[in-house]
Design a protein around this motif. Sequence first.
Motif, PDB file in Angstrom:
ATOM      1  N   GLN A 196      35.432  49.151  52.730  1.00  0.00           N
ATOM      2  CA  GLN A 196      35.904  49.643  51.969  1.00  0.00           C
ATOM      3  C   GLN A 196      36.626  48.138  51.196  1.00  0.00           C
ATOM      4  O   GLN A 196      36.914  46.928  52.432  1.00  0.00           O
ATOM      5  N   CYS A 197      37.040  47.952  50.258  1.00  0.00           N
ATOM      6  CA  CYS A 197      37.376  46.567  49.307  1.00  0.00           C
ATOM      7  C   CYS A 197      39.093  46.501  50.887  1.00  0.00           C
ATOM      8  O   CYS A 197      39.724  48.042  50.237  1.00  0.00           O
ATOM      9  N   ARG A 198      39.157  44.971  51.042  1.00  0.00           N
ATOM     10  CA  ARG A 198      40.414  45.046  52.135  1.00  0.00           C
ATOM     11  C   ARG A 198      41.689  45.401  50.992  1.00  0.00           C
ATOM     12  O   ARG A 198      42.104  45.994  51.757  1.00  0.00           O
ATOM     13  N   ARG A 199      41.219  44.646  49.626  1.00  0.00           N
ATOM     14  CA  ARG A 199      42.861  44.547  49.027  1.00  0.00           C
ATOM     15  C   ARG A 199      43.338  46.069  48.529  1.00  0.00           C
ATOM     16  O   ARG A 199      44.279  46.298  49.034  1.00  0.00           O
ATOM     17  N   GLN A 200      41.810  47.251  48.657  1.00  0.00           N
ATOM     18  CA  GLN A 200      42.190  48.706  47.870  1.00  0.00           C
ATOM     19  C   GLN A 200      43.112  49.049  49.172  1.00  0.00           C
ATOM     20  O   GLN A 200      43.808  49.746  49.477  1.00  0.00           O
ATOM     21  N   GLU A 209      40.415  49.502  41.108  1.00  0.00           N
ATOM     22  CA  GLU A 209      38.076  49.189  41.425  1.00  0.00           C
ATOM     23  C   GLU A 209      39.005  48.002  42.453  1.00  0.00           C
ATOM     24  O   GLU A 209      39.591  47.314  42.431  1.00  0.00           O
ATOM     25  N   PRO A 210      37.501  48.149  43.170  1.00  0.00           N
ATOM     26  CA  PRO A 210      37.107  46.866  44.097  1.00  0.00           C
ATOM     27  C   PRO A 210      37.552  45.271  43.351  1.00  0.00           C
ATOM     28  O   PRO A 210      37.801  45.619  42.612  1.00  0.00           O
ATOM     29  N   CYS A 211      38.500  44.553  44.812  1.00  0.00           N
ATOM     30  CA  CYS A 211      38.498  43.686  43.419  1.00  0.00           C
ATOM     31  C   CYS A 211      38.029  42.681  43.933  1.00  0.00           C
ATOM     32  O   CYS A 211      37.947  41.862  42.541  1.00  0.00           O
ATOM     33  N   GLY A 212      36.854  42.854  44.396  1.00  0.00           N
ATOM     34  CA  GLY A 212      35.727  41.595  44.220  1.00  0.00           C
ATOM     35  C   GLY A 212      36.012  40.269  45.467  1.00  0.00           C
ATOM     36  O   GLY A 212      35.838  39.335  44.398  1.00  0.00           O
ATOM     37  N   ASN A 213      37.157  39.669  45.510  1.00  0.00           N
ATOM     38  CA  ASN A 213      37.337  38.576  46.447  1.00  0.00           C
ATOM     39  C   ASN A 213      37.998  38.986  47.442  1.00  0.00           C
ATOM     40  O   ASN A 213      39.167  38.647  48.243  1.00  0.00           O
ATOM     41  N   CYS A 214      37.355  39.372  48.468  1.00  0.00           N
ATOM     42  CA  CYS A 214      37.121  39.937  49.547  1.00  0.00           C
ATOM     43  C   CYS A 214      36.180  40.198  50.050  1.00  0.00           C
ATOM     44  O   CYS A 214      35.559  40.157  49.648  1.00  0.00           O
ATOM     45  N   ASP A 215      35.842  39.991  51.440  1.00  0.00           N
ATOM     46  CA  ASP A 215      34.864  40.091  52.472  1.00  0.00           C
ATOM     47  C   ASP A 215      34.024  41.041  51.608  1.00  0.00           C
ATOM     48  O   ASP A 215      32.809  41.372  51.557  1.00  0.00           O
ATOM     49  N   THR A 216      34.749  42.227  51.673  1.00  0.00           N
ATOM     50  CA  THR A 216      33.719  43.560  51.268  1.00  0.00           C
ATOM     51  C   THR A 216      33.442  43.495  50.814  1.00  0.00           C
ATOM     52  O   THR A 216      32.519  44.194  50.385  1.00  0.00           O
ATOM     53  N   CYS A 217      33.903  42.921  49.498  1.00  0.00           N
ATOM     54  CA  CYS A 217      33.577  43.204  48.041  1.00  0.00           C
ATOM     55  C   CYS A 217      32.031  41.637  47.441  1.00  0.00           C
ATOM     56  O   CYS A 217      31.864  42.456  47.330  1.00  0.00           O
ATOM     57  N   LEU A 218      32.531  41.023  48.382  1.00  0.00           N
ATOM     58  CA  LEU A 218      31.878  39.810  48.223  1.00  0.00           C
ATOM     59  C   LEU A 218      30.201  40.378  49.155  1.00  0.00           C
ATOM     60  O   LEU A 218      29.218  39.786  48.622  1.00  0.00           O
TER      61      LEU A 218
HETATM   62 ZN    ZN Z   1      37.848  43.521  47.784  1.00  0.00          ZN
END
Ligand code: ZN
Length: 783
Positions: A377-381, A393-402
């Motif tokens: 999952q998104c790390r920030r979440q 929402e997934p953050c778009g600025n972590c490795d799993t999002c990117l």
């Molecule tokens: Zn993320």
Amino acid sequence: MATNLRAAAHSALRHVFGYSSFRAGQFAIIEHVTRGGNALVLMPTGGGKSLCYQLPALLRRGTTVVVSPLIALMKDQVDALTQAGVAAAVLNSSLSAEAIRATEAKLLAAELDLLYIAPERLAKPATRALLERSQLALLAIDEAHCVSRWGHDFRPDYLALKDVINRFADVPRIALTATADAATRADIVQQLALEDAYQHVASFDRPNICYNVVDKANAKKQVLHFIQRDHPDGAGIVYCMSRKRTEDMAAYLQARGINAQPYHAGLPAAIRDKHQHQFLQGDLQVMTATIAFGMGIDKPDVRFVAHLDLPKNLEGYYQETGRAGRDGTPASTLLTYGLQDAVSLRRLLAQSTADEAFKRVETQKLEALLGYCESVQCRRQVLLAYFGETLAEPCGNCDTCLNPPKTWDATVAAQMLLSCIYRSGQRFGAGHVIDILLGKATKRVLELNHNSLSTYGIGTDHSDTTWRMLLRNLVATGYITTDADGYGVLKLTAQSAGVLKGKTQILARQVAPARARDKASQQTATRRVRTLEPTAVEPSQEPLWTALKALRTEFARNQQVPPYVIFRDLSLREMMSTVPTSLAEMRSITGVGEVKLERYGQAFLDVLNDHRVAESNTDEPATEQLLPTSHNKKMMMIAADGQHRRVSDLAKDVSNAITTASSTDETVDNIFANPAEDSASDDADVLGDTLNLIYAGCSVQETAEKLGITVKQVQTHCLELIKRGHLTPREATELAMSDLEAIEQVVFSLAETGRVSPKQVYTALEQRYSLYDVRCVYTALEQ
Ligand code: ZN
Ligand code: ADP
């Protein structure tokens, strides 16, 4: 009254601190505390906690006592306040008796707005007697999580605060922290008697930080590449598990041209202080440190935080990574994570003599940390959820999002693994169990007759790497446990049965080819960091930027304070963009209060003015300023038409090849699933072994040793793998990005003159690099 307070607060904000407005939440806290109420403030690092007690300190009659755990932090804060013209002082063990007497006299004469004290000093009867004779305005408890046993930074000295609070019950108090999960928060409330306090819980999100977790292969090398690639100039901290590792890592980085020094509690105080001073001054790029370094380090422009080893738990991790990007501009983090880390942490916990309740809480925390590392999952979440916050929402600025990880149904493989552990008697570690699965006739396997087990050789569909990843996942998620002695012996758990009976499905992360990972992070994290790298300024602004920084450094050196205490980068940038021409205009720059305006305003105006004059005297922009950087030069060469066509095609092909290879998400396993299509005579298995080991971070030398073949053979494999598009020169060599670029440059410029060979490149580079290194780069470009 309300408007009076608002007006007074705004006026102090403007004139003392040089800020035009409060950040979300600040005013409500300040108002409440100034009126005599208690408050508990949870804000992320860089959120602006200090102002929440510094401003009431100016508005209330008497002295505000600030309890702070670290001398460095106190000094930094007092320096900054003094610069802004606030009467602040510190009482701690580093001062001479004379200095202490002078400060005490000021306190008694009601000449201090703020007094910073370490908790152990506050606990002394003499200090209490002193405070009883003074007029206290407010008690501020910074880093308040230190009072909690559940917090990751528990400091027994903080428990003495209870008595102080009882004694000064009528003095309002404000507790502040950047880290506290629900259990810790409740504990702070109880310990500091804040049941009736106004609670401000800001979002803990740090959107400017990009989080990355990588499989630990060769952690030192991974961190080195991360620094070279993403933060060639930015300051950063590398956290290590032990004192020795901080020293090893510093030496390792130094040997590779990175300015790094260690910091840990075992170093002599003078050395520690020197390194810290250099780091804060901006004279040291990287601090390799134990967790002894950092709490209260106020440096706003730390661009990255890397963890060479797993942190203790998620609070620690969040706190440590939170030291990056306090200034709000892009920053990134890297955590290297491997099975051995989980095993060691479990062992430490099992061996601890703490009571059972404590161990239970710690175990849950460890599980949460491992879960974070394994998460798809998104790390920030995941992080924010841990702190009780929901990010929709997934953050778009972590490795799993990117670079979303692919998962695979690993249920059957997990059953094989569990059954193999069971059949071999739950007495062995990862290496041996995997050897059995892969049907390896090692000495040990034969001695123990494990080649006759039904699970012998049933796992050859997967690589060693895949088995290790799955194993780690199962350990992290509790389907397998490791023994408490810490030898890494694998055992089944109560949960294992569900998997063995086929009732539980196991989804695991797929092993991404190292190259795909590398490229994805280059394209995403790197691009963010590089293009937004806050230290980068327009080339035409460079001279002014340098001049402003030089002036700031001069003031800082003279007064022995860090440069950011004079002005933050933000203020200098604003000066460059708005170009104030008078002191009145200078006043509206963020961070320029009255005292700083008077002290430094004119000097900075002069620099701005000189620069303006110099610029208007130049008819044409200086050609040197337009000279392309080496990177741009390459782009120009590539983009040029006519005779450069060949070079341009070459480069385009390389980038196409890279894009194609990484967007098809091959696993290490299936890259060689179909070797027949390639006519090369190399045995695909041997090539596969080389590739696996290189992906796992081994050098050519180490790979040769592990496979029992010559270095030359491994080099031949690597060249073949580069040719086939499975490896990059970066992975196949120890070269830094700048070396690769240097070699590329020569290939490109020789290519312009006609045909070129690796030997020519090697000679042109005056044999600075080995022929193998040159070949790797050459082969990649040729492809
Ligand atoms: Zn993320
Ligand atoms: P924390 O203690 O929460 O980590 P600080 O109090 O050090 O954070 O504040 C972080 C940065 O934000 C500092 O540079 C501080 O001067 C700045 N800051 C705080 N409040 C404001 C504000 N209202 N306007 C502008 N800058 C602010």
